[in-house]
Scaffold this active site. Sequence first.
Site, mmCIF file in Angstrom:
data_model
loop_
_atom_site.group_PDB
_atom_site.id
_atom_site.type_symbol
_atom_site.label_atom_id
_atom_site.label_comp_id
_atom_site.label_asym_id
_atom_site.label_seq_id
_atom_site.Cartn_x
_atom_site.Cartn_y
_atom_site.Cartn_z
ATOM 1 N N TYR A 136 0.818 -1.212 0.000
ATOM 2 C CA TYR A 136 0.000 0.000 0.000
ATOM 3 C C TYR A 136 0.855 1.267 0.000
ATOM 4 O O TYR A 136 0.345 2.361 -0.207
ATOM 5 C CB TYR A 136 -0.949 0.028 1.213
ATOM 6 C CG TYR A 136 -2.006 -1.059 1.197
ATOM 7 C CD1 TYR A 136 -2.268 -1.789 0.049
ATOM 8 C CD2 TYR A 136 -2.751 -1.341 2.328
ATOM 9 C CE1 TYR A 136 -3.225 -2.791 0.030
ATOM 10 C CE2 TYR A 136 -3.725 -2.339 2.323
ATOM 11 C CZ TYR A 136 -3.952 -3.061 1.169
ATOM 12 O OH TYR A 136 -4.910 -4.040 1.155
ATOM 13 N N LYS A 187 3.751 -15.386 2.060
ATOM 14 C CA LYS A 187 3.808 -16.262 0.885
ATOM 15 C C LYS A 187 5.275 -16.426 0.504
ATOM 16 O O LYS A 187 5.722 -15.956 -0.551
ATOM 17 C CB LYS A 187 3.015 -15.650 -0.269
ATOM 18 C CG LYS A 187 1.508 -15.662 -0.051
ATOM 19 C CD LYS A 187 0.856 -16.999 -0.355
ATOM 20 C CE LYS A 187 0.695 -17.208 -1.834
ATOM 21 N NZ LYS A 187 0.075 -18.538 -2.128
ATOM 22 N N ASP A 244 -5.027 -7.107 5.905
ATOM 23 C CA ASP A 244 -6.278 -6.425 5.571
ATOM 24 C C ASP A 244 -7.354 -7.466 5.266
ATOM 25 O O ASP A 244 -8.469 -7.441 5.799
ATOM 26 C CB ASP A 244 -6.022 -5.515 4.360
ATOM 27 C CG ASP A 244 -7.171 -4.568 4.074
ATOM 28 O OD1 ASP A 244 -8.164 -4.578 4.825
ATOM 29 O OD2 ASP A 244 -7.077 -3.818 3.088
#
Length: 350
Positions: A136, A187, A244
Amino acid sequence: MTDLLLLPGDGIGPEVTRQARRVAEVVAPDLAIEERLFGGCSYDEHGLPLTEETLAAAKAAKAVLMGAVGGQKWAGAPRDKRPEAGLLNLRAGMEVFANLRPALCFEALADASSLKRELVQGLDFMIVRELTGGIYFGSPRFIEELPEGGKRAVDTQVYTTAEIERVARVAFELARGRRNKVHSAEKSNVMDSGLLWREVVTDLHKREYADVELEHILADNAAMQIVKNPKQFDVMVTDNLFGDILSDAAAQLTGSLGMLPSAALGAPGKPGLYEPIHGSAPDIAGQNLANPLAAILSLEMALRWSLDRAEAADKVYAAVVRALEGGARTRDLGGALTTEQMGEAVLAAL
Ligand code: NAI
Ligand code: MG
């Protein structure tokens, strides 16, 4: 000196924070409380969603309790002056990098969950989401026209060792006061930032938190496990983007948006920012219909994490439980109480 700065904000923000304030005045009558404009209402008054004075007041307080900001009315404001920009600037200015989002199941509401009662009964887990880094905020970030037609959009995920370590530390510290278990979700199978995330968390664990149980989990598997068997989790730490999404999924395990508080913490000793996870709910604003419990539970977290009033926090929590057990329900919970009546039910339980 202000202990608690209230930023009621827009829409239902002022309605729900008013009830939280009433509760604060009962459980901690000596707290110095101040209120300021923030968000759209500040833009209307000062031309800015967050003024320098308000940011300074937030940094000087011990805790900040925000309602919610935003609404259609300000959709046409310049991007950097919209209420949402004020919120990003407040978080950045306060340097609150760890977002704590509890997924809690209140016994009295266990049947309202989208999952079977036995999966959520007694559920109490905490997602710690990194809040000021990651995709972000990373650059480069742009959309460009391609010569061959069409466009290309780029976002960049960036994490440093220091950013990962400080948020992981919050998770380990929290776990020590809970069930002593941390899941770290990333990940690392497909992302370098995930690889670094796993390396830094593993290393910090080895150095300082070997007494806490640590498990690494791939974020997609975490999403699956959250709906399959959420009670296996105590604390889950993850990056901004995964956090989020995973925290929204976890939130829905337990019913209404109107029930869910959050905290954003910075370095130890710095003020925390507390807010319900819901928005300004323009569809019900000004109608005395909003559920104030998320705001009241955000106050509970502020009392516990920033104001050093664990006992008062316990009282607030117990009063919410008792009010729910007594059948107190706003419309979102299938009942008919107004915002004010729900506040009164909690006050009565106190
Ligand atoms: P929202 O959370 O405001 O509302 C979603 C739905 O949940 C609505 O139907 C609303 O009535 C209901 N709801 C929310 N809080 C409730 C409560 N306490 N009691 C009962 N029902 C409740 O999300 P939405 O509609 O996407 O956004 C509305 C505005 O809020 C937008 O301007 C958005 O940008 C802003 N927003 C602000 C946030 C913040 O200040 N942190 C967070 C999310 C959205
Ligand atoms: Mg979200």
